[in-house]
Design a protein around this motif. Structure first.
Motif, PDB file in Angstrom:
ATOM      1  N   SER A  13      22.383 -46.567 -10.029  1.00 10.17           N
ATOM      2  CA  SER A  13      23.809 -46.065 -10.149  1.00 10.17           C
ATOM      3  C   SER A  13      23.800 -44.466 -10.442  1.00 10.17           C
ATOM      4  O   SER A  13      24.581 -43.647 -10.362  1.00 10.17           O
ATOM      5  CB  SER A  13      24.438 -46.417 -11.509  1.00 10.17           C
ATOM      6  OG  SER A  13      23.593 -46.101 -12.507  1.00 10.17           O
ATOM      7  N   ALA A  14      22.581 -43.783 -10.713  1.00 11.42           N
ATOM      8  CA  ALA A  14      22.392 -42.484 -10.684  1.00 11.42           C
ATOM      9  C   ALA A  14      20.871 -42.038 -10.144  1.00 11.42           C
ATOM     10  O   ALA A  14      19.846 -42.823  -9.989  1.00 11.42           O
ATOM     11  CB  ALA A  14      22.429 -42.195 -12.097  1.00 11.42           C
ATOM     12  N   GLU A  15      20.795 -40.794  -9.761  1.00  5.40           N
ATOM     13  CA  GLU A  15      19.550 -40.241  -9.175  1.00  5.40           C
ATOM     14  C   GLU A  15      19.264 -38.935  -9.858  1.00  5.40           C
ATOM     15  O   GLU A  15      20.038 -38.133 -10.267  1.00  5.40           O
ATOM     16  CB  GLU A  15      19.728 -39.709  -7.696  1.00  5.40           C
ATOM     17  CG  GLU A  15      20.329 -40.690  -6.767  1.00  5.40           C
ATOM     18  CD  GLU A  15      19.501 -42.011  -6.374  1.00  5.40           C
ATOM     19  OE1 GLU A  15      18.249 -42.011  -6.449  1.00  5.40           O
ATOM     20  OE2 GLU A  15      19.881 -42.994  -6.148  1.00  5.40           O
ATOM     21  N   LEU A  16      17.764 -39.075 -10.086  1.00  5.81           N
ATOM     22  CA  LEU A  16      17.141 -37.841 -11.175  1.00  5.81           C
ATOM     23  C   LEU A  16      16.304 -37.125 -10.262  1.00  5.81           C
ATOM     24  O   LEU A  16      15.351 -37.947  -9.481  1.00  5.81           O
ATOM     25  CB  LEU A  16      16.826 -38.247 -12.314  1.00  5.81           C
ATOM     26  CG  LEU A  16      17.907 -38.816 -13.530  1.00  5.81           C
ATOM     27  CD1 LEU A  16      16.927 -39.325 -14.629  1.00  5.81           C
ATOM     28  CD2 LEU A  16      18.825 -37.911 -13.962  1.00  5.81           C
ATOM     29  N   VAL A  17      16.135 -36.060 -10.245  1.00  9.01           N
ATOM     30  CA  VAL A  17      14.952 -35.273  -9.688  1.00  9.01           C
ATOM     31  C   VAL A  17      14.051 -34.581 -10.755  1.00  9.01           C
ATOM     32  O   VAL A  17      14.738 -33.811 -11.365  1.00  9.01           O
ATOM     33  CB  VAL A  17      15.320 -34.118  -8.709  1.00  9.01           C
ATOM     34  CG1 VAL A  17      14.150 -33.552  -8.132  1.00  9.01           C
ATOM     35  CG2 VAL A  17      16.117 -35.150  -7.338  1.00  9.01           C
ATOM     36  N   LEU A 106      16.294 -31.569  -2.109  1.00  7.00           N
ATOM     37  CA  LEU A 106      16.054 -32.855  -2.725  1.00  7.00           C
ATOM     38  C   LEU A 106      17.269 -33.329  -3.495  1.00  7.00           C
ATOM     39  O   LEU A 106      17.714 -34.540  -3.091  1.00  7.00           O
ATOM     40  CB  LEU A 106      14.769 -33.205  -3.068  1.00  7.00           C
ATOM     41  CG  LEU A 106      14.498 -34.552  -3.593  1.00  7.00           C
ATOM     42  CD1 LEU A 106      14.538 -35.755  -2.336  1.00  7.00           C
ATOM     43  CD2 LEU A 106      13.045 -34.792  -4.022  1.00  7.00           C
ATOM     44  N   ALA A 107      17.586 -32.446  -4.398  1.00 12.32           N
ATOM     45  CA  ALA A 107      18.672 -32.898  -5.528  1.00 12.32           C
ATOM     46  C   ALA A 107      20.106 -33.066  -4.591  1.00 12.32           C
ATOM     47  O   ALA A 107      20.824 -34.113  -4.944  1.00 12.32           O
ATOM     48  CB  ALA A 107      18.919 -32.003  -6.376  1.00 12.32           C
ATOM     49  N   GLU A 108      20.074 -32.331  -3.825  1.00  7.56           N
ATOM     50  CA  GLU A 108      21.469 -32.273  -3.101  1.00  7.56           C
ATOM     51  C   GLU A 108      21.494 -33.712  -1.977  1.00  7.56           C
ATOM     52  O   GLU A 108      22.226 -34.373  -1.864  1.00  7.56           O
ATOM     53  CB  GLU A 108      21.528 -31.127  -1.969  1.00  7.56           C
ATOM     54  CG  GLU A 108      22.626 -31.003  -0.993  1.00  7.56           C
ATOM     55  CD  GLU A 108      23.997 -30.888  -1.996  1.00  7.56           C
ATOM     56  OE1 GLU A 108      25.124 -31.273  -1.619  1.00  7.56           O
ATOM     57  OE2 GLU A 108      24.118 -30.318  -3.094  1.00  7.56           O
ATOM     58  N   GLU A 109      20.307 -33.841  -1.237  1.00 12.91           N
ATOM     59  CA  GLU A 109      20.093 -35.000  -0.407  1.00 12.91           C
ATOM     60  C   GLU A 109      20.414 -36.242  -1.039  1.00 12.91           C
ATOM     61  O   GLU A 109      20.932 -37.083  -0.785  1.00 12.91           O
ATOM     62  CB  GLU A 109      18.767 -34.737   0.097  1.00 12.91           C
ATOM     63  CG  GLU A 109      18.529 -35.898   0.995  1.00 12.91           C
ATOM     64  CD  GLU A 109      16.993 -36.014   1.524  1.00 12.91           C
ATOM     65  OE1 GLU A 109      16.352 -37.116   1.515  1.00 12.91           O
ATOM     66  OE2 GLU A 109      16.376 -34.922   1.867  1.00 12.91           O
ATOM     67  N   ASP A 111      21.716 -36.651  -4.230  1.00 15.45           N
ATOM     68  CA  ASP A 111      23.145 -36.442  -5.015  1.00 15.45           C
ATOM     69  C   ASP A 111      22.852 -36.752  -6.312  1.00 15.45           C
ATOM     70  O   ASP A 111      23.203 -37.263  -7.001  1.00 15.45           O
ATOM     71  CB  ASP A 111      24.260 -37.416  -4.666  1.00 15.45           C
ATOM     72  CG  ASP A 111      25.384 -36.907  -5.342  1.00 15.45           C
ATOM     73  OD1 ASP A 111      25.637 -35.671  -5.711  1.00 15.45           O
ATOM     74  OD2 ASP A 111      26.326 -37.675  -5.414  1.00 15.45           O
ATOM     75  N   ALA A 112      21.410 -36.136  -6.903  1.00 14.99           N
ATOM     76  CA  ALA A 112      21.059 -35.934  -8.180  1.00 14.99           C
ATOM     77  C   ALA A 112      22.130 -35.694  -9.124  1.00 14.99           C
ATOM     78  O   ALA A 112      22.625 -34.633  -9.241  1.00 14.99           O
ATOM     79  CB  ALA A 112      19.581 -35.320  -8.466  1.00 14.99           C
ATOM     80  N   VAL A 113      22.096 -36.362 -10.296  1.00 14.33           N
ATOM     81  CA  VAL A 113      23.029 -36.073 -11.629  1.00 14.33           C
ATOM     82  C   VAL A 113      22.321 -34.866 -12.197  1.00 14.33           C
ATOM     83  O   VAL A 113      23.036 -34.090 -13.000  1.00 14.33           O
ATOM     84  CB  VAL A 113      22.957 -37.140 -12.504  1.00 14.33           C
ATOM     85  CG1 VAL A 113      23.649 -37.058 -13.704  1.00 14.33           C
ATOM     86  CG2 VAL A 113      23.691 -38.486 -11.985  1.00 14.33           C
ATOM     87  N   MET A 114      20.945 -34.773 -12.146  1.00 17.52           N
ATOM     88  CA  MET A 114      20.239 -33.938 -13.000  1.00 17.52           C
ATOM     89  C   MET A 114      18.862 -33.484 -12.533  1.00 17.52           C
ATOM     90  O   MET A 114      18.325 -34.429 -11.909  1.00 17.52           O
ATOM     91  CB  MET A 114      20.110 -34.423 -14.356  1.00 17.52           C
ATOM     92  CG  MET A 114      19.329 -33.266 -15.489  1.00 17.52           C
ATOM     93  SD  MET A 114      19.121 -34.167 -17.143  1.00 17.52           S
ATOM     94  CE  MET A 114      20.751 -34.588 -17.600  1.00 17.52           C
TER      95      MET A 114
END
Length: 157
Positions: A13-17, A106-109, A111-114
């Motif tokens: 449901s979410a992505e973190l880097v 990578l965060a953009e790719e 769509d990281a929340v944080m």
């Protein structure tokens, strides 16, 4: 190089880097990010950016490339050792480039929340980097439209 814990593309449901460099603050950031990922049912993207510290001491060594690859692999092994025991969904990325740009891309790719980073190490070099606007954390907080969380290498006493 990308290594995924479940062998499939992330379906969270979410992505973190999280940035990884095998330093104490980085390990603290990774542990914190794993706990956060579990709470959010998020997929964790651990990124190591090859830098000068990964380069062999002797540029003329006949096994220079092997030494460099061994250094990169050592970072991956260190991250996997923490990740495998903590029970989160993750992907490990070994990349090269300017750290703030690589992490931001990578965060953009994904769509990281944080973005989660270890707090700057301190000392003279860290002070100069921060003062000159060169620290990764400083650059990301100034240029990113997403949250950047800094995790200290030890808890307050």
């Amino acid at each position: 190089m990308a290594d995924t814990s479940d062998g499939e593309s992330p379906m969270s449901s979410a992505e973190l880097v999280v940035g990884w460099d095998n330093q104490p603050a980085s390990a603290a950031a990774l542990r914190f990010a794993v706990g956060l990922a579990r709470r959010l049912d998020a997929h964790l993207h651990v990124v190591h950016i090859a830098d000068v510290a990964d380069l062999p001491v002797d540029p003329d060594a006949s096994d220079y490339e092997q030494q460099f690859q061994a250094s990169i692999e050592a970072h991956a092994v260190g991250a996997r050792a923490l990740l495998d025991g903590l029970g989160a969904k993750w992907t490990y990325h070994a990349m090269h480039g300017r750290p703030p740009d690589v992490i931001a891309d990578l965060a953009e790719e994904v769509d990281a929340v944080m973005i989660v980073l270890g707090a700057p190490r301190g000392g003279v070099h860290s002070f100069i980097d921060t003062f000159a606007g060169q620290s990764v954390a400083h650059q990301l907080t100034r240029t990113q439209g997403r949250a950047v969380l800094l995790v200290p290498d030890r808890s307050p006493e």
